[in-house]
Enzyme design. Structure first.
Site, mmCIF file in Angstrom:
data_model
loop_
_atom_site.group_PDB
_atom_site.id
_atom_site.type_symbol
_atom_site.label_atom_id
_atom_site.label_comp_id
_atom_site.label_asym_id
_atom_site.label_seq_id
_atom_site.Cartn_x
_atom_site.Cartn_y
_atom_site.Cartn_z
ATOM 1 N N SER A 79 0.867 -1.176 0.000
ATOM 2 C CA SER A 79 0.000 0.000 0.000
ATOM 3 C C SER A 79 0.906 1.229 0.000
ATOM 4 C CB SER A 79 -0.899 -0.015 1.244
ATOM 5 O OG SER A 79 -1.945 0.915 1.109
ATOM 6 N N GLU A 80 0.737 2.111 -0.979
ATOM 7 C CA GLU A 80 1.732 3.180 -1.189
ATOM 8 C C GLU A 80 1.834 4.124 0.002
ATOM 9 O OE1 GLU A 80 0.300 5.330 -4.640
ATOM 10 O OE2 GLU A 80 -0.840 6.703 -3.399
ATOM 11 N N ASN A 81 0.786 4.194 0.831
ATOM 12 C CA ASN A 81 0.861 5.085 1.986
ATOM 13 C C ASN A 81 1.739 4.529 3.104
ATOM 14 O OD1 ASN A 81 -1.338 3.232 2.022
ATOM 15 N ND2 ASN A 81 -2.262 4.306 3.727
#
Lengths: 216, 220
Positions: free
Chosen positions: A45-47
């Site tokens: 998840s890029e966050n």
């Protein structure tokens, strides 16, 4: 079967056990439903984490996906900061990314982040993902709502990245792009190569091993 | 004994001035210090330049600062979830500089790590490369992306000790640790403040040396 399900089922066949995968918002998030029994992948998840899972029970503080929505974490998940997250993405540590597209062209260019004058949301992490993931799969409906082809000889919208798309999977066809060659490798059950040509504005070769998409 | 960096909310306001640049932690508002955003808003700070991942939504994260007209410029990767940002951009009331998220993270890290820039393949062959120098290394083309710094960084952490060592919670970490490097004044809003020594040194995510002030979050 709806177009989105066809696409998600076919994309799932590209995954392998142990893959690290980043899924774009929308259609790509349907893909894990169709993984073969027993296959294990890790979602990035890029966050800032590895080990994204569906939400079960009440939302937990700070546990959100890249759309800002509450989600779950797999046992063994790992959290990190944005620099580490994008080091993973840019550094080739994500095996596959699956993203939606507005346009793809025969050189493997993808446009999916803006429509000048209409929609300027910003690229978020899309440019880094398409640039850095080991394999980029574009999963999208074959034509726009108005019936216009999305697979073109040349993208007319601003690019997300140049020459990085490896596969395009739609409800009608599967294309592979290798060494700059755009090749039709599968078509939907009941469809013909001519059906694909009629809805595709890119030049493409037809594989000697052309198959019908297996959606079982 | 290390300095006690805890301050009261009444001490925070005077730290902000009109026209400053502010880095803010957070991803869609998760990991954004809502109390510090409220201070900027309540005291009517004007002409801010905000640097962070996204402009969240009109009523979340730093969204309210944009809605209420406190901001002249944003440097972010995404504005799509906040229609007010787009409206103000089109009306010419807000300058929006869009930066790919990974590039934004590295530019901030460079700004805080004493580096003159970073070479990234992201953006090559797109509008992002316009006006930028390129370098070819081992046959591959990279953009030269320059460091970013700010006057103030406002961070959100789960826990701090009185010296300012920080621990973040889950995905609320995001940009916070790198911003702690890249601003002249670093203020962290935290849910819990513990005595020095209570945080295991192996668990510290941002070292106290980077943090100037800590303030205890008001209960929601």
């Amino acid at each position: 079967m709806q177009a989105k399900e066809v696409i998600a089922r076919r994309v799932a066949q590209e995954f392998q056990d142990g893959y690290v995968v980043n899924l774009g918002i929308g259609l790509p998030t349907l893909v894990p439903r169709y993984l073969p029994a027993g296959m294990f992948i890790t979602l990035q998840s890029e966050n800032g984490f590895l080990g994204l899972a569906p939400l079960e029970g009440e939302p937990l503080p700070g546990v959100v996906n890249a759309g800002g929505q509450p989600c779950g974490l797999m046992p063994g998940a790992a959290m990190f900061d944005s620099a580490m997250s994008f080091a993973l993405i840019r550094g080739g540590h994500v095996d596959v990314t699956v993203l939606g597209g507005l346009q793809v062209d025969e050189e493997g260019n993808l446009a999916n982040w803006m429509v000048p004058g209409k929609m300027v949301p910003g690229m978020g992490g899309a440019m880094d993902l398409v640039t850095g993931a080991r394999k980029v799969i574009v999963a999208m409906e074959h034509c726009t709502k108005e019936g216009e082809p999305r697979i073109l000889d040349r993208c007319t919208l601003p690019l997300t990245a140049k020459g990085r798309v490896a596969m395009v999977i739609t409800e009608l066809a599967v294309f592979r792009i290798t060494h700059g060659e755009f090749v039709l490798i599968e078509h939907a059950p009941g469809a013909t190569v001519e059906d694909v040509r009629a809805k595709t504005k890119a030049r493409f070769a037809v594989s000697d091993e052309l198959k019908t998409m297996n959606l079982g | 004994m290390a300095l006690d960096k805890q301050v009261d909310w009444s001490d925070v306001g005077p730290l902000f001035r009109d026209g400053i640049s502010v880095m803010f932690g957070g991803f869609m508002g998760v990991g954004t210090p809502d109390g510090l955003v409220s201070v900027l808003r309540e005291q009517g700070t004007k002409n801010l330049t905000l640097i962070g991942n996204d402009t969240a939504a009109p009523e979340t994260g730093i969204g309210p600062l944009i809605s209420d007209g406190h901001v002249k410029k944003v440097i972010v990767s995404h504005i799509g979830t906040n229609p007010v940002t787009g409206k103000k951009m089109i009306a010419g009331e807000l300058d929006v500089d869009l930066v790919p998220q990974g590039t934004l993270a590295e530019r901030i890290r460079c700004g805080g790590a004493g580096l003159g820039g970073v070479l990234t393949p992201t953006g090559v062959g797109t509008v992002v490369e316009e006006g930028k120098a390129k370098m070819v290394v081992d046959g591959k083309t990279f953009l030269v992306e320059l460091p970013l710094r700010a006057d103030v960084a406002i961070l959100k952490a789960k826990r701090a000790d009185r010296a300012g060592n920080l621990v973040y919670e889950r995905a609320a970490r995001n940009f916070n640790p790198i911003m702690a490097l890249a601003a002249d004044l670093v203020i962290a809003e935290v849910d819990e403040i513990v005595d020095i020594g209570e945080i295991d040194p192996d668990h510290v995510m941002t070292p106290a040396a980077l943090v100037d002030k800590i303030v205890l979050a008001r209960r929601q």
